[in-house]
Design an enzyme around this catalytic site. Structure first.
Site, short mmCIF file in Angstrom:
data_model
loop_
_atom_site.label_atom_id
_atom_site.label_comp_id
_atom_site.label_asym_id
_atom_site.label_seq_id
_atom_site.Cartn_x
_atom_site.Cartn_y
_atom_site.Cartn_z
N THR A 168 -1.94 86.85 -8.40
CA THR A 168 -3.06 87.62 -7.89
C THR A 168 -3.59 88.76 -8.77
O THR A 168 -2.81 89.47 -9.41
CB THR A 168 -2.67 88.21 -6.51
OG1 THR A 168 -2.13 87.16 -5.70
CG2 THR A 168 -3.82 88.83 -5.78
N ARG A 196 -2.69 75.71 2.43
CA ARG A 196 -1.99 77.00 2.67
C ARG A 196 -2.93 78.16 2.29
O ARG A 196 -3.54 78.17 1.24
CB ARG A 196 -0.72 77.05 1.83
CG ARG A 196 0.06 78.37 1.92
CD ARG A 196 -0.27 79.32 0.80
NE ARG A 196 0.62 80.47 0.76
CZ ARG A 196 0.43 81.53 -0.02
NH1 ARG A 196 -0.62 81.60 -0.80
NH2 ARG A 196 1.27 82.54 -0.01
N GLY A 198 -2.87 82.28 1.79
CA GLY A 198 -2.01 83.46 1.68
C GLY A 198 -2.71 84.70 2.20
O GLY A 198 -3.66 84.63 2.98
N ASP A 199 -2.26 85.84 1.74
CA ASP A 199 -2.81 87.11 2.20
C ASP A 199 -4.17 87.44 1.60
O ASP A 199 -5.00 88.11 2.23
CB ASP A 199 -1.85 88.26 1.83
CG ASP A 199 -1.65 88.34 0.31
OD1 ASP A 199 -1.09 87.38 -0.26
OD2 ASP A 199 -2.10 89.32 -0.31
N THR A 219 -0.93 92.55 -3.77
CA THR A 219 -0.39 91.44 -4.53
C THR A 219 1.06 91.26 -4.12
O THR A 219 1.71 92.23 -3.71
CB THR A 219 -0.50 91.71 -6.05
OG1 THR A 219 0.39 90.82 -6.74
CG2 THR A 219 -0.13 93.13 -6.43
N GLY A 220 1.56 90.03 -4.22
CA GLY A 220 2.95 89.79 -3.84
C GLY A 220 3.06 88.57 -2.95
O GLY A 220 2.14 87.75 -2.89
N GLY A 222 2.59 86.26 -0.26
CA GLY A 222 1.51 86.22 0.72
C GLY A 222 1.98 86.19 2.16
O GLY A 222 1.43 86.90 3.02
#
Ligand code: GLY
EC number: 3.4.19.5
Length: 309
Positions: A168, A196, A198-199, A219-220, A222
């Site tokens: 990200t 899928r 993510g965040d 970031t990281g 999700g």
């Protein structure tokens, strides 16, 4: 008050051989976003420009160079937010778009919706003349090799953010009138399932901006970020009087304690505070403020040089 623009290139265990190019990439993106702002562009123009620069750089997991999902294709997510109006635009699961952040902006400005996904988002892009690129054009040889190496999704998730996975990009910005904006873009996790999400494209998770409290790009991992609504959590702490640095640290600590997830965030507040914080081994970040370009990649590292645009 000074305008500030902060970018990140993803929180993960960036290997030593990628560290210099990651730092160069975030510095170039911060310079570019800042020059857009200084030459009269809006905050939204500036965060979009900074994120496009990161999407175009194959070092980062967004646009060109994105990680591959389980079937070996890219699947991209992005979001952009204007903190003055709470205008949001977001896209998820797009695959033929080199700059998903610009498509997210088009959703924000040219539709009555906030989020578009998959085929509908791709069709909307085509309808407004955004170039469709063959999926393979976004794939790097390096990512194809990594994908081959980590065929099992579970294995990839276990290693996530500790060894190989990369993550990200994002930007947050503040202008001299106290307005804020942010954007986030990602290829998501390597070997993720088809479909899928993510965040990153989810409001309040991968990004949030509100002139009342500030702007955040996360970031990281999700799934962990989604569970704790990380961007909004950070701003809730800011609203309760915490500094942006403390708010980020508390929220990332909470994510680690509560769901065992690691990650990072960049934040600006309407009063001009900013922070770049992470609980992974590394996160490349850069911030353009007045005539100074701040940057770092290791924990507690905060280097500076003269900002030359
Ligand atoms: N943080 C990006 C993702 O997990 O999709």
């Amino acid at each position: 008050m000074s305008a500030v623009l902060v970018v990140h290139g993803g929180a993960w265990a960036i290997p030593d051989e990628l560290a210099p190019v990651s730092v160069q990439g975030v510095k170039a993106a911060a310079r570019h976003g800042s020059s857009v702002l200084r030459s009269g562009g809006s905050l939204v123009d500036a965060v979009e420009a900074a994120v496009r620069a990161l999407e175009d750089n194959t070092v980062f997991n967004a646009g060109h160079g994105a990680t591959l999902k389980i079937d070996g294709e890219v699947q991209l997510d992005a979001i952009i937010v204007d903190g003055k109006t709470l205008a949001f635009g977001s896209v998820s699961c797009v695959k033929n778009i080199a700059n998903p952040v610009s498509l997210a902006r088009a959703v924000m400005e040219k539709t009555s919706h906030v989020m578009l996904t998959g085929r509908g988002a791709d069709k909307f892009a085509e309808s407004i003349g955004i170039a469709m690129v063959p999926t393979d054009k976004l794939v790097t040889e390096c990512e194809r090799k990594e994908w081959e190496k980590h065929k099992k999704y579970i294995a990839a998730v276990n290693e996530e953010f500790n060894t190989q996975a990369h993550d990200t990009v994002g930007a947050v910005a503040l202008d001299s009138a106290g307005n804020v904006a942010c954007a986030t873009s990602t290829g998501g996790t390597r070997h993720k399932m088809v479909g899928r999400v993510g965040d990153s494209p989810v409001i309040g998770c991968g990004a949030y901006a509100d002139n009342i409290s500030g702007a955040v790009s996360c970031t990281g991992h999700g799934e962990s970020i989604l569970k704790v609504t990380l961007a909004r959590l950070i701003l809730s702490h800011v609203e309760q009087g915490k500094s942006v640095e403390d708010a980020s640290q508390l929220s990332l600590q909470h994510m680690g304690d509560r769901v065992q997830g690691a990650g990072g965030a960049i934040v600006v507040s309407p009063s001009g505070q900013w922070a770049a914080t992470f609980t992974t081994k590394r996160m490349a970040w850069a911030a353009a403020e007045d005539d100074v370009l701040w940057f770092g990649i290791d924990p507690k590292e905060k280097l500076k040089e003269k900002l030359s645009l």
